[in-house]
Design a protein around this motif. Structure first.
Motif, PDB file in Angstrom:
ATOM      1  N   ARG A 491      60.828  38.279  23.148  1.00  0.00           N
ATOM      2  CA  ARG A 491      62.093  38.555  23.079  1.00  0.00           C
ATOM      3  C   ARG A 491      62.740  39.444  22.015  1.00  0.00           C
ATOM      4  NH1 ARG A 491      61.486  32.753  24.267  1.00  0.00           N
ATOM      5  NH2 ARG A 491      61.043  32.233  21.963  1.00  0.00           N
ATOM      6  N   ALA A 492      62.032  39.375  20.870  1.00  0.00           N
ATOM      7  CA  ALA A 492      62.213  40.230  19.667  1.00  0.00           C
ATOM      8  C   ALA A 492      62.221  41.654  19.922  1.00  0.00           C
ATOM      9  CB  ALA A 492      61.231  39.765  18.676  1.00  0.00           C
ATOM     10  N   SER A 493      61.100  42.004  21.088  1.00  0.00           N
ATOM     11  CA  SER A 493      61.262  43.515  21.238  1.00  0.00           C
ATOM     12  C   SER A 493      62.414  43.955  21.900  1.00  0.00           C
ATOM     13  CB  SER A 493      59.962  43.580  22.274  1.00  0.00           C
ATOM     14  OG  SER A 493      60.373  43.223  23.704  1.00  0.00           O
ATOM     15  N   TYR A 494      63.071  42.969  22.645  1.00  0.00           N
ATOM     16  CA  TYR A 494      64.431  43.570  23.210  1.00  0.00           C
ATOM     17  C   TYR A 494      65.304  43.496  22.408  1.00  0.00           C
ATOM     18  CZ  TYR A 494      61.772  44.465  27.223  1.00  0.00           C
ATOM     19  OH  TYR A 494      60.807  44.808  28.453  1.00  0.00           O
ATOM     20  N   ALA A 495      65.639  42.154  21.674  1.00  0.00           N
ATOM     21  CA  ALA A 495      66.608  41.744  20.881  1.00  0.00           C
ATOM     22  C   ALA A 495      67.221  42.493  19.639  1.00  0.00           C
ATOM     23  CB  ALA A 495      66.765  40.345  20.749  1.00  0.00           C
ATOM     24  N   ALA A 496      65.938  42.533  18.704  1.00  0.00           N
ATOM     25  CA  ALA A 496      65.732  43.044  17.378  1.00  0.00           C
ATOM     26  C   ALA A 496      65.606  44.733  17.586  1.00  0.00           C
ATOM     27  CB  ALA A 496      64.976  42.450  16.731  1.00  0.00           C
ATOM     28  N   GLU A 497      64.678  45.197  18.442  1.00  0.00           N
ATOM     29  CA  GLU A 497      64.103  46.537  18.093  1.00  0.00           C
ATOM     30  C   GLU A 497      65.019  47.557  18.974  1.00  0.00           C
ATOM     31  OE1 GLU A 497      61.941  47.811  16.001  1.00  0.00           O
ATOM     32  OE2 GLU A 497      61.010  46.023  15.276  1.00  0.00           O
ATOM     33  N   GLU A 498      65.259  48.495  18.502  1.00  0.00           N
ATOM     34  CA  GLU A 498      66.079  49.488  19.236  1.00  0.00           C
ATOM     35  C   GLU A 498      65.139  50.889  19.485  1.00  0.00           C
ATOM     36  OE1 GLU A 498      69.594  50.543  17.287  1.00  0.00           O
ATOM     37  OE2 GLU A 498      70.488  48.682  17.399  1.00  0.00           O
ATOM     38  N   ARG A 499      64.321  51.115  18.491  1.00  0.00           N
ATOM     39  CA  ARG A 499      63.442  52.173  18.682  1.00  0.00           C
ATOM     40  C   ARG A 499      62.177  51.919  19.764  1.00  0.00           C
ATOM     41  NH1 ARG A 499      60.322  53.420  15.055  1.00  0.00           N
ATOM     42  NH2 ARG A 499      60.588  51.234  13.944  1.00  0.00           N
ATOM     43  N   ILE A 500      61.956  53.005  20.560  1.00  0.00           N
ATOM     44  CA  ILE A 500      61.062  52.567  21.664  1.00  0.00           C
ATOM     45  C   ILE A 500      59.564  52.231  20.847  1.00  0.00           C
ATOM     46  CG2 ILE A 500      60.260  55.068  21.813  1.00  0.00           C
ATOM     47  CD1 ILE A 500      60.111  52.416  24.472  1.00  0.00           C
ATOM     48  N   GLU A 501      59.461  52.775  19.769  1.00  0.00           N
ATOM     49  CA  GLU A 501      58.210  52.525  19.127  1.00  0.00           C
ATOM     50  C   GLU A 501      57.845  51.224  18.298  1.00  0.00           C
ATOM     51  OE1 GLU A 501      60.171  55.196  18.467  1.00  0.00           O
ATOM     52  OE2 GLU A 501      59.038  56.697  18.860  1.00  0.00           O
ATOM     53  N   GLY A 502      59.234  50.551  18.018  1.00  0.00           N
ATOM     54  CA  GLY A 502      59.148  49.443  17.635  1.00  0.00           C
ATOM     55  C   GLY A 502      59.054  48.262  18.512  1.00  0.00           C
ATOM     56  N   ARG A 503      59.653  48.641  19.580  1.00  0.00           N
ATOM     57  CA  ARG A 503      59.462  47.855  20.799  1.00  0.00           C
ATOM     58  C   ARG A 503      58.156  47.648  21.297  1.00  0.00           C
ATOM     59  NH1 ARG A 503      64.252  49.297  24.747  1.00  0.00           N
ATOM     60  NH2 ARG A 503      63.152  47.633  26.003  1.00  0.00           N
ATOM     61  N   VAL A 504      57.609  48.602  21.418  1.00  0.00           N
ATOM     62  CA  VAL A 504      56.200  48.937  21.821  1.00  0.00           C
ATOM     63  C   VAL A 504      55.234  47.984  21.053  1.00  0.00           C
ATOM     64  CG1 VAL A 504      54.161  50.127  22.449  1.00  0.00           C
ATOM     65  CG2 VAL A 504      56.270  51.124  23.372  1.00  0.00           C
ATOM     66  N   ALA A 505      55.346  48.286  19.732  1.00  0.00           N
ATOM     67  CA  ALA A 505      54.600  47.605  18.659  1.00  0.00           C
ATOM     68  C   ALA A 505      54.875  45.999  18.824  1.00  0.00           C
ATOM     69  CB  ALA A 505      55.158  47.922  17.175  1.00  0.00           C
ATOM     70  N   ALA A 506      56.197  45.525  19.129  1.00  0.00           N
ATOM     71  CA  ALA A 506      56.316  44.177  19.290  1.00  0.00           C
ATOM     72  C   ALA A 506      55.621  43.518  20.528  1.00  0.00           C
ATOM     73  CB  ALA A 506      57.824  43.887  19.135  1.00  0.00           C
ATOM     74  N   LEU A 507      55.673  44.419  21.457  1.00  0.00           N
ATOM     75  CA  LEU A 507      55.111  44.076  22.596  1.00  0.00           C
ATOM     76  C   LEU A 507      53.595  43.985  22.552  1.00  0.00           C
ATOM     77  CD1 LEU A 507      57.152  45.837  25.573  1.00  0.00           C
ATOM     78  CD2 LEU A 507      57.058  43.552  25.061  1.00  0.00           C
ATOM     79  N   GLN A 508      53.111  44.833  21.833  1.00  0.00           N
ATOM     80  CA  GLN A 508      51.493  44.748  21.385  1.00  0.00           C
ATOM     81  C   GLN A 508      51.135  43.434  20.746  1.00  0.00           C
ATOM     82  OE1 GLN A 508      48.781  47.167  22.291  1.00  0.00           O
ATOM     83  NE2 GLN A 508      47.968  45.268  21.593  1.00  0.00           N
ATOM     84  N   THR A 509      52.022  43.127  19.606  1.00  0.00           N
ATOM     85  CA  THR A 509      51.852  41.876  18.999  1.00  0.00           C
ATOM     86  C   THR A 509      52.132  40.749  20.003  1.00  0.00           C
ATOM     87  OG1 THR A 509      53.060  42.833  17.084  1.00  0.00           O
ATOM     88  CG2 THR A 509      52.625  40.389  16.991  1.00  0.00           C
ATOM     89  N   ALA A 510      52.762  40.669  21.043  1.00  0.00           N
ATOM     90  CA  ALA A 510      52.700  39.790  22.207  1.00  0.00           C
ATOM     91  C   ALA A 510      51.583  39.755  22.676  1.00  0.00           C
ATOM     92  CB  ALA A 510      53.991  39.884  22.761  1.00  0.00           C
ATOM     93  N   VAL A 511      50.984  40.716  23.195  1.00  0.00           N
ATOM     94  CA  VAL A 511      49.665  40.945  23.966  1.00  0.00           C
ATOM     95  C   VAL A 511      48.572  40.484  23.128  1.00  0.00           C
ATOM     96  CG1 VAL A 511      48.019  42.413  24.725  1.00  0.00           C
ATOM     97  CG2 VAL A 511      50.308  43.086  25.266  1.00  0.00           C
ATOM     98  N   ASP A 512      48.758  40.608  21.795  1.00  0.00           N
ATOM     99  CA  ASP A 512      47.322  39.743  20.937  1.00  0.00           C
ATOM    100  C   ASP A 512      47.700  38.289  21.260  1.00  0.00           C
ATOM    101  OD1 ASP A 512      46.505  42.653  20.465  1.00  0.00           O
ATOM    102  OD2 ASP A 512      47.726  42.749  18.308  1.00  0.00           O
ATOM    103  N   GLU A 513      48.834  38.012  20.858  1.00  0.00           N
ATOM    104  CA  GLU A 513      49.155  36.430  20.740  1.00  0.00           C
ATOM    105  C   GLU A 513      48.393  35.961  22.160  1.00  0.00           C
ATOM    106  OE1 GLU A 513      49.617  34.849  18.468  1.00  0.00           O
ATOM    107  OE2 GLU A 513      50.124  36.242  16.742  1.00  0.00           O
ATOM    108  N   TYR A 514      49.088  36.514  23.522  1.00  0.00           N
ATOM    109  CA  TYR A 514      48.572  36.119  24.595  1.00  0.00           C
ATOM    110  C   TYR A 514      47.145  35.838  24.873  1.00  0.00           C
ATOM    111  CZ  TYR A 514      53.543  36.376  26.149  1.00  0.00           C
ATOM    112  OH  TYR A 514      54.974  36.046  26.509  1.00  0.00           O
ATOM    113  N   TYR A 515      46.304  36.900  24.369  1.00  0.00           N
ATOM    114  CA  TYR A 515      45.010  37.072  24.335  1.00  0.00           C
ATOM    115  C   TYR A 515      44.447  35.733  23.559  1.00  0.00           C
ATOM    116  CZ  TYR A 515      44.164  41.266  26.936  1.00  0.00           C
ATOM    117  OH  TYR A 515      44.314  42.000  28.014  1.00  0.00           O
ATOM    118  N   LYS A 516      45.151  35.518  22.278  1.00  0.00           N
ATOM    119  CA  LYS A 516      44.496  34.168  21.590  1.00  0.00           C
ATOM    120  C   LYS A 516      44.836  33.175  22.375  1.00  0.00           C
ATOM    121  CE  LYS A 516      45.223  36.566  17.052  1.00  0.00           C
ATOM    122  NZ  LYS A 516      46.029  36.672  15.913  1.00  0.00           N
TER     123      LYS A 516
END
Length: 695
Positions: A491-516
Motif C-alpha cells: 500500500r505504501a508503494s502506491y500511496a506514499a511513493e511517487e518516484r518509480i525507484e522508491g516504489r520499486v524499493a517499497a515493493l522489494q521490501t514487501a517481497v522480503d516480508e512475504y518470503y519471511k
C-alpha cells in the motif's frame, strides 16, 4: 330507603355490588369431575367432559362418554368415545373441541358433538406417543403444543393452517417436567418449562435457562405455572408455598405471596378483579381456594402521597418498613422497592467500619438483579467516599459493561476499563478507552496492553490505517507479522511513493516480508509487478505515451492499439499470457483500430485458438458486415448458423441448419424469419421438418 340498599355490598372505595340469580344451574353430572378430562371454552363458552378410564385401573374396554354442556350446565351433546386414549381436551377460538390422542392424532368436534375432521401432529409424535399437551390461543389462531415420549416438544400455532414445528431439545429432560406452559411474545410461540429449581425457555432455535427476578430463595421445584390470557403475566407456584407473579417476559416481578401451603395445587389461573383492571391469581386445591393479587390502596394515605411517605421513611433509614409498604401496595419496582434499595445501598457504602468485601456482598445479596437499580451509581458513591476498592467490587455486579467504563477511567483503572468496554460490544467506547490508554501509558506498555486484547488491537489497527500509518507499521513489527508488513509496504508503494525507484524499493521490501511469512505466491506476484513497472517505465522512455500503473492486459492492449505488435507479442511471451487471452486482446484492439487488413492477416497467421465466431462478432459490433462475411465462412460447423444469423444471412443459416438436421438450430433460424422476404426460407424449413418426420 334501607330496603332498597340492604342487598348491596361495598367493592373498594367508590363502588357497590349486589348478587341476584339470572338463571339456574342445570348440572346433572353422571361422573365425578376428578375422574374426567375437562375443558372449558374461553369467554364463558361450552364445557366438555370425558371420563378418563385410561389412567385408572378399570378395564379400558369400557367406552367412555364424551359430554358437552353449556356453562350453566345445559346438556348440548353426548356420544360414546370410540377412538383411542385421549390425553387432552381443549377448545379452539371457533368453539371446536380438540381431542388430542395418545398417538398424536387430533379429532375435532363441533359444539353439538358433530365430527368435523382430524389431523396428525406428525410421525415423530406418532412413534414416541404423547405424554402431555396444551391448547393455546394467539393472534394466529388456536394452537396445540405436544410433549412426546422422547421428551421433545412439537407444536403448531394454528390448527386451521397446520405447520408443525419441532422445538429445540431441553438438556437433561428425562421425565415429565414438573410444570410447563406456552408463551407468546413478539409474534413468536415459546415453551416455558420447569425441571426442579430450573426454568427453561424454548424458542425457534434454542433452549435458554431463565430466572424469575426477585424469586424468594430456597426453591427446589416449581409445582405449577399459569400465564394470563393475553400472555402478559405469569404466575409460578413453588414448593416453598410462594406464588411469584410477574411479566411473562420474566423481566419484572409484580408480586410474591406466601400462601403457607406446600401441596401442589390442582389448578392455577389468572383472573381480573370485578370492575377493575387489577390482576389476580386463583389457586385451587382439593378442598381449598385461594385468590392472590393486587389489593386496593388504603384510605389513610390519601392526602399524604405514597411517594412522600416513602421518602420520609428513607430519610429516617427505615428501609424495611418502606419496602413492606411497597410490597403491600404493589407499587412498580422502579418507583418503589428499587428506589428504596438504591438509597439503602448508598447509605451502606458509607459504613467504613465494615470491610469492602462484606459491604459488596451484603449489597449484592439484597439487590440481586432488581430492575431499576444501577450498581455503577452505587459504586460512584463509594468512590466519592474514598472507597476505590469497594467501588471496583460493586462494578463487578453491574450487568451493563458500558456503564462500568466511565467510572473505571475516572478511578485510573484503564486496563480494566478496556476489558469492560470490549465486553459491552460498543466500538466507540473501546476507541475512547484505547485513546485514553495511549495518552496514559508509554509506547511499549501501550502496545503490550493491546496485544493482550485482540479486539482492541484490531480496532486500533483500523484507526491507524486511516490516521497513523507509521504506528501501524510499528505494531506489525512488534508482532513479527510479516504478512501484514508485506501488505503495508504494498500500500505504501502506491500511496506514499511517487518516484518509480522508491516504489520499486517499497515493493522489494514487501517481497522480503512475504518470503519471511512463507507466502511465496504473494512474493512472486509482487516480483512480477516490479518487473512490469520497470518495463512500463522503459516503454514510456522509448515510445512515449502512458504505460505506468496499467495492468498487464491494458499494457498489451495499449501496445496493440499503437501498432507496436511485436512489442505486444514479446510482452505476452515474457509474462506467459495464454494464447486464447492474447488472441482476444489483439482481436479487440485491431477491431478498435479498424485495421481490417491486419485483422485478416492475424486470422491467417495460424489456427485461431478461440475459433472464428469472435471475429464475426467484433466486426458486426463495429458494423462492418463486409469483413464479417469473410470470417463467417471459416466458422466451425456447429457455430455457422449463429455466424450467418449475425451477418443477417437467414437463407444460408437455414441451409446449414437443414443440412445438419439440428432441430434447435432450425427453431433459431425460424425465430429470425420475420419479414415477408423470409417467407420462402421459413417454408423451406417447414418442408425439411416434415420430410424428416416422414423418414
Amino acid at each position: 330507603m334501607d330496603c332498597y340498599t340492604a342487598d348491596w355490598n361495598p367493592l373498594g372505595e367508590a363502588a357497590f355490588y349486589r348478587k341476584f340469580e339470572l338463571y339456574s344451574m342445570d348440572w346433572d353430572l353422571k361422573e365425578p369431575l376428578r375422574d374426567c378430562l375437562v375443558a372449558a371454552a374461553p369467554y364463558g363458552g361450552p364445557i366438555a367432559l370425558l371420563r378418563n378410564p385410561w389412567k385408572k385401573e378399570k378395564s379400558p374396554s369400557i367406552r367412555p362418554l364424551l359430554q358437552i354442556y353449556s356453562s350453566s350446565g345445559v346438556a348440548l351433546a353426548s356420544l360414546l368415545w370410540k377412538s383411542g386414549p385421549v390425553v387432552l381436551l381443549g377448545w379452539s377460538a371457533e368453539e371446536e373441541l380438540l381431542c388430542v390422542q395418545e398417538d398424536g392424532s387430533v379429532l375435532v368436534y363441533g359444539l353439538h358433538g358433530d365430527f368435523r375432521r382430524h389431523f396428525s401432529m406428525g410421525n415423530e409424535v406418532l412413534q414416541n406417543r404423547v405424554l402431555d399437551a396444551r391448547v393455546f390461543h394467539t393472534e394466529f389462531g388456536s394452537g396445540i403444543a405436544i410433549l412426546t415420549g422422547a421428551h421433545r416438544f412439537t407444536l403448531t400455532a394454528n390448527v386451521g393452517d397446520l405447520k408443525l414445528r419441532r422445538m429445540p431439545e431441553v438438556p437433561g429432560l428425562q421425565a415429565l417436567p414438573s410444570c410447563w406452559t406456552v408463551l407468546f411474545q413478539d409474534r413468536v410461540t415459546l415453551v416455558l418449562l420447569a425441571i426442579g429449581p430450573d426454568l427453561y425457555l424454548l424458542d425457534n432455535t434454542a433452549c435458554s435457562g431463565v430466572v424469575p427476578p426477585g424469586l424468594a430463595p430456597g426453591v427446589s421445584d416449581f409445582l405449577q405455572m399459569a400465564v394470563s390470557f393475553n400472555y402478559r403475566y405469569l404466575a409460578l407456584f413453588t414448593d416453598t408455598g410462594h406464588i411469584w407473579m410477574g411479566l411473562a417476559s420474566l423481566k419484572e416481578k409484580l408480586y410474591e405471596f406466601n400462601c403457607n401451603i406446600r401441596a401442589p395445587p390442582k389448578q392455577m389461573a389468572w383472573c381480573s378483579r370485578p370492575k377493575s383492571k387489577q390482576k389476580a391469581i386463583v389457586v385451587a386445591w382439593e378442598r381449598r381456594l385461594l385468590v392472590a393479587g393486587d389489593a386496593p390502596e388504603s384510605i389513610q394515605y390519601k392526602q399524604l402521597t405514597i411517594e412522600v411517605l416513602l421518602d420520609r421513611l428513607v430519610l429516617r433509614r427505615l428501609y424495611p418498613l418502606a419496602i413492606q409498604i411497597c410490597e403491600y401496595l404493589r407499587l412498580p419496582e422502579v418507583q418503589g422497592i428499587s428506589r428504596i434499595l438504591a438509597h439503602w445501598a448508598c447509605y451502606k457504602v458509607q459504613q467504613k467500619d465494615v470491610s469492602d468485601e462484606d459491604v459488596a456482598r451484603a449489597i449484592n445479596q439484597k439487590l440481586g438483579d432488581t430492575p431499576g437499580v444501577s450498581y455503577s451509581d452505587i459504586a460512584a458513591r463509594a468512590y466519592g467516599c474514598g472507597r476505590t476498592e469497594l467501588a471496583i467490587k460493586l462494578l463487578e455486579y453491574e450487568p451493563r459493561s458500558g456503564e462500568q467504563v466511565p467510572l473505571l477511567l475516572k478511578m485510573k483503572r484503564s486496563k480494566l476499563a478496556l476489558s469492560k468496554a470490549i465486553e459491552s460490544g460498543d466500538t466507540d467506547l473501546v476507541f475512547t478507552v484505547v485513546l485514553h490508554l495511549k495518552n496514559e501509558l508509554n509506547r511499549g506498555d501501550f502496545f503490550m496492553t493491546l496485544r493482550n486484547q485482540p479486539v482492541a488491537l484490531s480496532l486500533y489497527r483500523q484507526f491507524c490505517k486511516h490516521q497513523e500509518l507509521e504506528t501501524l507499521k510499528d505494531l506489525y513489527n512488534q508482532d513479527d507479522n510479516h504478512q501484514e508488513l508485506g501488505n503495508f509496504h504494498i500500500r505504501a508503494s502506491y500511496a506514499a511513493e511517487e518516484r518509480i525507484e522508491g516504489r520499486v524499493a517499497a515493493l522489494q521490501t514487501a517481497v522480503d516480508e512475504y518470503y519471511k511469512a512463507k507466502n511465496e505466491f504473494a512474493a512472486k506476484a509482487t516480483e512480477e509487478q516490479m518487473r512490469l513497472l520497470r518495463l512500463q517505465r522503459r516503454l514510456e522512455d522509448e515510445l512515449g505515451g502512458h504505460f505506468l500503473d496499467l495492468s498487464l492486459h491494458d499494457t498489451v492492449t495499449s501496445l496493440l492499439l499503437s501498432g507496436n505488435n511485436k512489442r505486444a507479442e514479446q510482452l505476452a511471451r515474457d509474462f506467459r499470457i495464454p494464447d486464447k487471452r492474447f488472441w482476444w486482446l489483439k482481436l479487440t484492439a485491431l477491431a478498435d483500430r479498424e485495421d481490417w487488413e491486419e485483422l485478416e492477416k492475424f486470422s491467417k497467421s495460424k489456427k485461431s485458438p478461440i475459433g472464428y465466431l469472435p471475429f464475426v462478432e467484433v466486426c458486426m459490433k463495429r458494423r462492418n458486415k463486409f469483413e464479417a462475411k469473410k470470417f463467417a465462412a471459416r466458422v466451425s460447423p456447429e457455430q455457422k448458423v449463429k455466424a450467418f444469423l449475425l451477418i443477417g444471412d437467414v437463407t444460408q443459416a437455414a441451409d446449414v441448419a437443414i443440412e445438419r438436421r439440428n432441430e434447435a438450430e432450425l427453431s433459431l433460424v425460424l425465430s429470425h424469419c420475420t419479414g415477408a422476404s423470409d417467407g420462402a426460407t421459413a417454408d423451406k424449413i417447414q418442408r425439411a421438418r416434415a420430410l424428416a418426420q416422414r423418414k
